[in-house]
Motif scaffolding. Structure first.
Motif, PDB file in Angstrom:
ATOM      1  N   GLN A   1       0.963  -1.119   0.031  1.00 51.69           N
ATOM      2  CA  GLN A   1       0.030   0.168   0.037  1.00 51.69           C
ATOM      3  C   GLN A   1       0.726   1.413   0.061  1.00 51.69           C
ATOM      4  O   GLN A   1       2.086   1.441   0.696  1.00 51.69           O
ATOM      5  N   LEU A   2       0.387   2.324  -0.696  1.00 55.14           N
ATOM      6  CA  LEU A   2       1.215   3.510  -0.643  1.00 55.14           C
ATOM      7  C   LEU A   2       0.243   4.748  -0.357  1.00 55.14           C
ATOM      8  O   LEU A   2      -1.058   4.787  -0.592  1.00 55.14           O
ATOM      9  N   ILE A   3       0.682   5.701   0.461  1.00 56.76           N
ATOM     10  CA  ILE A   3      -0.233   6.966   0.717  1.00 56.76           C
ATOM     11  C   ILE A   3       0.578   8.105   0.265  1.00 56.76           C
ATOM     12  O   ILE A   3       2.248   8.116   0.422  1.00 56.76           O
ATOM     13  N   ASP A   4       0.021   9.044  -0.120  1.00 58.98           N
ATOM     14  CA  ASP A   4       0.641  10.238  -0.816  1.00 58.98           C
ATOM     15  C   ASP A   4       0.572  11.360   0.191  1.00 58.98           C
ATOM     16  O   ASP A   4       1.093  12.428  -0.227  1.00 58.98           O
ATOM     17  N   GLY A   5       0.017  11.211   1.432  1.00 59.39           N
ATOM     18  CA  GLY A   5       0.024  12.364   2.317  1.00 59.39           C
ATOM     19  C   GLY A   5      -1.197  13.647   2.000  1.00 59.39           C
ATOM     20  O   GLY A   5      -1.435  14.500   2.629  1.00 59.39           O
ATOM     21  N   LYS A   6      -1.940  13.191   0.856  1.00 55.64           N
ATOM     22  CA  LYS A   6      -2.877  14.290   0.147  1.00 55.64           C
ATOM     23  C   LYS A   6      -4.283  13.484   0.276  1.00 55.64           C
ATOM     24  O   LYS A   6      -5.140  13.966  -0.251  1.00 55.64           O
ATOM     25  N   GLY A   7      -4.291  12.418   0.785  1.00 57.08           N
ATOM     26  CA  GLY A   7      -5.569  11.551   0.863  1.00 57.08           C
ATOM     27  C   GLY A   7      -5.675  10.391   0.037  1.00 57.08           C
ATOM     28  O   GLY A   7      -6.785   9.616  -0.053  1.00 57.08           O
ATOM     29  N   GLY A   8      -4.582  10.201  -0.706  1.00 58.71           N
ATOM     30  CA  GLY A   8      -4.765   9.050  -1.677  1.00 58.71           C
ATOM     31  C   GLY A   8      -4.256   7.816  -1.124  1.00 58.71           C
ATOM     32  O   GLY A   8      -3.182   7.775  -0.485  1.00 58.71           O
ATOM     33  N   LEU A   9      -4.704   6.577  -1.153  1.00 56.43           N
ATOM     34  CA  LEU A   9      -4.347   5.465  -0.500  1.00 56.43           C
ATOM     35  C   LEU A   9      -4.453   4.506  -1.841  1.00 56.43           C
ATOM     36  O   LEU A   9      -5.251   4.293  -2.726  1.00 56.43           O
ATOM     37  N   TYR A  10      -3.126   4.090  -1.935  1.00 54.02           N
ATOM     38  CA  TYR A  10      -2.999   3.287  -3.509  1.00 54.02           C
ATOM     39  C   TYR A  10      -2.637   1.576  -3.040  1.00 54.02           C
ATOM     40  O   TYR A  10      -1.888   1.611  -2.125  1.00 54.02           O
ATOM     41  N   VAL A  11      -2.966   0.607  -3.972  1.00 52.82           N
ATOM     42  CA  VAL A  11      -2.568  -0.554  -3.739  1.00 52.82           C
ATOM     43  C   VAL A  11      -1.768  -1.016  -5.054  1.00 52.82           C
ATOM     44  O   VAL A  11      -2.163  -0.637  -6.065  1.00 52.82           O
ATOM     45  N   ALA A  12      -0.648  -1.529  -4.765  1.00 51.07           N
ATOM     46  CA  ALA A  12       0.479  -1.734  -5.814  1.00 51.07           C
ATOM     47  C   ALA A  12       1.046  -2.985  -5.783  1.00 51.07           C
ATOM     48  O   ALA A  12       1.142  -3.679  -4.543  1.00 51.07           O
ATOM     49  N   ALA A  13       1.407  -3.405  -6.811  1.00 47.48           N
ATOM     50  CA  ALA A  13       2.188  -4.937  -6.979  1.00 47.48           C
ATOM     51  C   ALA A  13       3.550  -4.536  -7.511  1.00 47.48           C
ATOM     52  O   ALA A  13       4.001  -3.704  -8.234  1.00 47.48           O
ATOM     53  N   ILE A  14       4.650  -5.351  -6.641  1.00 46.16           N
ATOM     54  CA  ILE A  14       6.141  -5.029  -7.260  1.00 46.16           C
ATOM     55  C   ILE A  14       6.360  -5.944  -8.408  1.00 46.16           C
ATOM     56  O   ILE A  14       5.842  -7.119  -8.608  1.00 46.16           O
ATOM     57  N   ILE A  15       6.904  -5.281  -9.494  1.00 47.62           N
ATOM     58  CA  ILE A  15       7.159  -5.872 -10.779  1.00 47.62           C
ATOM     59  C   ILE A  15       8.593  -5.951 -10.939  1.00 47.62           C
ATOM     60  O   ILE A  15       8.929  -6.719 -11.861  1.00 47.62           O
ATOM     61  N   ASP A  16       9.422  -5.117 -10.377  1.00 47.51           N
ATOM     62  CA  ASP A  16      10.866  -5.179 -10.445  1.00 47.51           C
ATOM     63  C   ASP A  16      11.262  -5.146  -8.917  1.00 47.51           C
ATOM     64  O   ASP A  16      11.479  -3.942  -8.647  1.00 47.51           O
ATOM     65  N   PRO A  17      11.694  -6.071  -8.256  1.00 46.00           N
ATOM     66  CA  PRO A  17      12.247  -5.898  -7.031  1.00 46.00           C
ATOM     67  C   PRO A  17      13.648  -5.297  -6.777  1.00 46.00           C
ATOM     68  O   PRO A  17      14.314  -5.985  -6.346  1.00 46.00           O
ATOM     69  N   HIS A  18      13.992  -4.254  -7.232  1.00 46.60           N
ATOM     70  CA  HIS A  18      15.294  -3.645  -7.186  1.00 46.60           C
ATOM     71  C   HIS A  18      15.587  -2.936  -5.894  1.00 46.60           C
ATOM     72  O   HIS A  18      14.880  -2.119  -5.525  1.00 46.60           O
ATOM     73  N   PRO A  19      16.653  -3.394  -5.259  1.00 43.31           N
ATOM     74  CA  PRO A  19      16.915  -2.567  -4.056  1.00 43.31           C
ATOM     75  C   PRO A  19      17.241  -1.046  -3.974  1.00 43.31           C
ATOM     76  O   PRO A  19      17.159  -0.452  -3.009  1.00 43.31           O
ATOM     77  N   LYS A  20      17.265  -0.619  -5.175  1.00 44.45           N
ATOM     78  CA  LYS A  20      17.526   0.849  -5.313  1.00 44.45           C
ATOM     79  C   LYS A  20      16.714   1.624  -6.104  1.00 44.45           C
ATOM     80  O   LYS A  20      16.541   2.839  -5.826  1.00 44.45           O
ATOM     81  N   ARG A  21      15.722   0.610  -6.713  1.00 44.05           N
ATOM     82  CA  ARG A  21      14.745   1.539  -7.589  1.00 44.05           C
ATOM     83  C   ARG A  21      13.672   0.452  -7.859  1.00 44.05           C
ATOM     84  O   ARG A  21      13.574  -0.065  -8.930  1.00 44.05           O
ATOM     85  N   THR A  22      12.895   0.024  -6.864  1.00 39.08           N
ATOM     86  CA  THR A  22      11.828  -0.687  -6.996  1.00 39.08           C
ATOM     87  C   THR A  22      10.660  -0.195  -8.065  1.00 39.08           C
ATOM     88  O   THR A  22      10.158   1.012  -7.605  1.00 39.08           O
ATOM     89  N   ILE A  23      10.280  -1.127  -8.936  1.00 33.50           N
ATOM     90  CA  ILE A  23       8.993  -0.440  -9.723  1.00 33.50           C
ATOM     91  C   ILE A  23       7.804  -1.309  -9.159  1.00 33.50           C
ATOM     92  O   ILE A  23       7.946  -2.659  -9.027  1.00 33.50           O
ATOM     93  N   LEU A  24       6.689  -0.611  -9.181  1.00 32.65           N
ATOM     94  CA  LEU A  24       5.421  -0.931  -8.906  1.00 32.65           C
ATOM     95  C   LEU A  24       4.518  -0.684  -9.687  1.00 32.65           C
ATOM     96  O   LEU A  24       4.581   0.211 -10.538  1.00 32.65           O
ATOM     97  N   GLU A  25       3.398  -1.492 -10.056  1.00 34.82           N
ATOM     98  CA  GLU A  25       2.312  -1.400 -10.917  1.00 34.82           C
ATOM     99  C   GLU A  25       1.008  -1.035  -9.876  1.00 34.82           C
ATOM    100  O   GLU A  25       0.905  -1.831  -9.091  1.00 34.82           O
ATOM    101  N   ILE A  26       0.443   0.047 -10.417  1.00 31.40           N
ATOM    102  CA  ILE A  26      -0.545   0.692  -9.369  1.00 31.40           C
ATOM    103  C   ILE A  26      -2.016  -0.139  -9.904  1.00 31.40           C
ATOM    104  O   ILE A  26      -2.226  -0.364 -10.955  1.00 31.40           O
ATOM    105  N   LYS A  27      -2.450  -0.906  -8.799  1.00 30.89           N
ATOM    106  CA  LYS A  27      -3.359  -1.718  -8.991  1.00 30.89           C
ATOM    107  C   LYS A  27      -4.806  -1.014  -8.851  1.00 30.89           C
ATOM    108  O   LYS A  27      -5.888  -1.123  -9.668  1.00 30.89           O
ATOM    109  N   SER A  28      -4.952  -0.138  -7.560  1.00 31.08           N
ATOM    110  CA  SER A  28      -6.160   0.686  -7.595  1.00 31.08           C
ATOM    111  C   SER A  28      -5.908   1.998  -6.535  1.00 31.08           C
ATOM    112  O   SER A  28      -4.622   2.003  -6.001  1.00 31.08           O
TER     113      SER A  28
END
Length: 237
Positions: free
Chosen positions: A39-66
Motif C-alpha cells: 500500500q502507498l499513501i501520498d499524504g494528500k488523501g490517496g491510498l494506493y494498492v500496488a504490486a511489485i514488478i521489479d524488486p530492485h533494492p535501489k529502484r523498485t518498480i510498482l504497478e498501481i492496481k487501485s
C-alpha cells in the motif's frame, strides 16, 4: 500489507518507482518479492494498492492496481499552534500522538516565556510521517516553522480561534463552543503559560479563551487534550 509513504505519486500513475531508501527497506529489510502487494499513501488523501514488478533494492518498480481518493477524510480541520518545550522529546511525543489521533496542521509559537526559541523541523516531520503510517492515515499533517507569537496572531484564519491559558477570567469549554465539522485553531502556551499581554492580544484578535479542565497540564499534554477533544466531539459513530 506493507505501507509506504510516497508523496510524489498521483492517481494518473500506472507505475511508480520507490526511491532508494524505500526500495532498500522493501527489498533488503522486508524481503518483498515480485508480485507482492503493498500500500502507498501520498499524504494528500490517496491510498494506493500496488504490486511489485521489479524488486530492485535501489529502484523498485510498482504497478498501481487501485486507488482510493480522500481515504478516511475527516469531517473537520484542526490547527494547533504550540509553544515548543525546552525538552524537544516532549514535542516529539505530542506530534506522534496527535498525528495518530488526527490533526491537520501544527505551528510553533515563540512566546515571551518560551524556553526554546528555535525548532528544527526535519526530524519532527519524520516522526509525523512514521505516526501517519502507523495509524494508516492518508493525510500528512503540515508542520510549520517557528514564528513569533505577535506575528502569528496577525495572520488570518478562516474558522474558530481559541486560546487555552491558566489565568483567571471568563473561559469557555470546547464542548460548548466548538462548531462541529468546521475549521478550528487552538493556541497552547509555553511551560510558564501565556503572559496576560499575550492573552489580551489574542482576545482582541477574536480568539476565545478556553479551559481544558481543572488540572494544570504540561504544554504537550494540554495540546494533546485539545486535539482529542476536537476529534471526539466531531466523531461520527
Amino acid at each position: 500489507m506493507h505501507l509506504f509513504y510516497t508523496p510524489g505519486i498521483n492517481p494518473l500513475h500506472k507505475q511508480f518507482f520507490l526511491d532508494e531508501e524505500e526500495s532498500k527497506h522493501a527489498i533488503r529489510v522486508m524481503r518483498l518479492q515480485k508480485d507482492d502487494e503493498v500500500q502507498l499513501i501520498d499524504g494528500k488523501g490517496g491510498l494506493y494498492v500496488a504490486a511489485i514488478i521489479d524488486p530492485h533494492p535501489k529502484r523498485t518498480i510498482l504497478e498501481i492496481k487501485s486507488v482510493i481518493n480522500g481515504y478516511r477524510k475527516r469531517n473537520h480541520y484542526l490547527h494547533v499552534a504550540i509553544a515548543p518545550t525546552k525538552n524537544i522529546e516532549r514535542i516529539e511525543w505530542f506530534l506522534e500522538k496527535a498525528t495518530e489521533i488526527g490533526i491537520d496542521e501544527i505551528s510553533f509559537l515563540i512566546c515571551q516565556r518560551s524556553e526554546r526559541k528555535e525548532v528544527k523541523t526535519g526530524r519532527l516531520n519524520k516522526i509525523i510521517t512514521s505516526a501517519m503510517k502507523q495509524s494508516l492515515k492518508a493525510y500528512h499533517p503540515v508542520l510549520n516553522e517557528a514564528v513569533a507569537f505577535n506575528r502569528f496572531i496577525a495572520n488570518a484564519f478562516n474558522g474558530q480561534k481559541f486560546i487555552a491559558h491558566c489565568e483567571e477570567g471568563n473561559k469557555v469549554s470546547l464542548r460548548n463552543e466548538l462548531q462541529l465539522q468546521s475549521r478550528s485553531l487552538i493556541l497552547i502556551g509555553p511551560e510558564g503559560d501565556f503572559t496576560l499581554d499575550e492573552v489580551d492580544i489574542a482576545l482582541k484578535n477574536q480568539y476565545k479563551a478556553i479551559t481544558l479542565g481543572e488540572s494544570r497540564l504540561r504544554t504537550e499534554t494540554a495540546a494533546l487534550e485539545a486535539c482529542f477533544e476536537v476529534n471526539f466531539l466531531n466523531r461520527v459513530d
